[in-house]
Motif scaffolding. Structure first.
Motif, mmCIF file in Angstrom:
data_model
loop_
_atom_site.group_PDB
_atom_site.id
_atom_site.type_symbol
_atom_site.label_atom_id
_atom_site.label_comp_id
_atom_site.label_asym_id
_atom_site.label_seq_id
_atom_site.Cartn_x
_atom_site.Cartn_y
_atom_site.Cartn_z
ATOM 1 N N SER A 2 54.001 3.282 22.802
ATOM 2 C CA SER A 2 52.887 2.403 22.448
ATOM 3 C C SER A 2 51.642 3.222 22.162
ATOM 4 C CB SER A 2 52.588 1.436 23.592
ATOM 5 O OG SER A 2 53.667 0.560 23.788
ATOM 6 N N LYS B 237 47.596 2.696 22.567
ATOM 7 C CA LYS B 237 46.547 1.838 23.112
ATOM 8 C C LYS B 237 45.192 2.400 22.721
ATOM 9 C CE LYS B 237 44.781 -0.314 27.233
ATOM 10 N NZ LYS B 237 44.992 -0.612 28.640
ATOM 11 N N THR C 23 46.534 -2.835 21.435
ATOM 12 C CA THR C 23 47.718 -2.011 21.641
ATOM 13 C C THR C 23 48.750 -2.295 20.556
ATOM 14 O OG1 THR C 23 47.346 -2.081 24.030
ATOM 15 C CG2 THR C 23 49.547 -1.433 23.289
ATOM 16 N N SER D 37 42.833 -6.450 22.233
ATOM 17 C CA SER D 37 42.221 -6.433 23.562
ATOM 18 C C SER D 37 41.374 -7.689 23.742
ATOM 19 C CB SER D 37 41.339 -5.198 23.731
ATOM 20 O OG SER D 37 40.173 -5.331 22.933
#
Length: 107
Positions: free
Chosen positions: A44, A46, A52, A85
């Protein structure tokens, strides 16, 4: 409403940071390459305050051709998922958050 392109991002880096357009382009390409290569490995990415990016594996399933109604297998595949987010979600909804400096401005 317009679409942000690589050229727009390069120009923004150029005007904000003061590097040459070539150097600004190289920085952007480097960042995008790092994000892409990380996602290719299944990890991933972020970006704090933004969101993300992750890769999700979808299993095989049965689909249906809407025109003929014939069932067809849909093969397993990897799909890219973006989860914004809470800060970005708040900005999109015009919510001011003094703790994070979210005020809907372009800064």
């Amino acid at each position: 409403m317009s679409t942000v392109t690589r050229a727009n991002l390069v120009e923004h880096i150029y005007s904000r940071v003061g590097l040459s357009r070539h150097d600004s382009s190289m920085i952007l390409e480097s960042v995008l390459e790092k994000i892409s290569s990380t996602l290719e490995t299944g990890e991933s990415v972020k970006l704090s305050g933004f969101g993300t990016f992750s890769v999700r594996q979808k299993g095989e399933r049965i689909g249906r051709n809407p025109k003929t109604g014939v069932e067809v297998p849909i093969l397993p595949r990897a799909v890219l998922v973006f989860r914004p987010s809470q800060i970005l979600r708040d900005r999109m909804n015009g919510i001011v958050d003094d703790a994070h400096g979210v005020d809907g401005t372009d800064d």
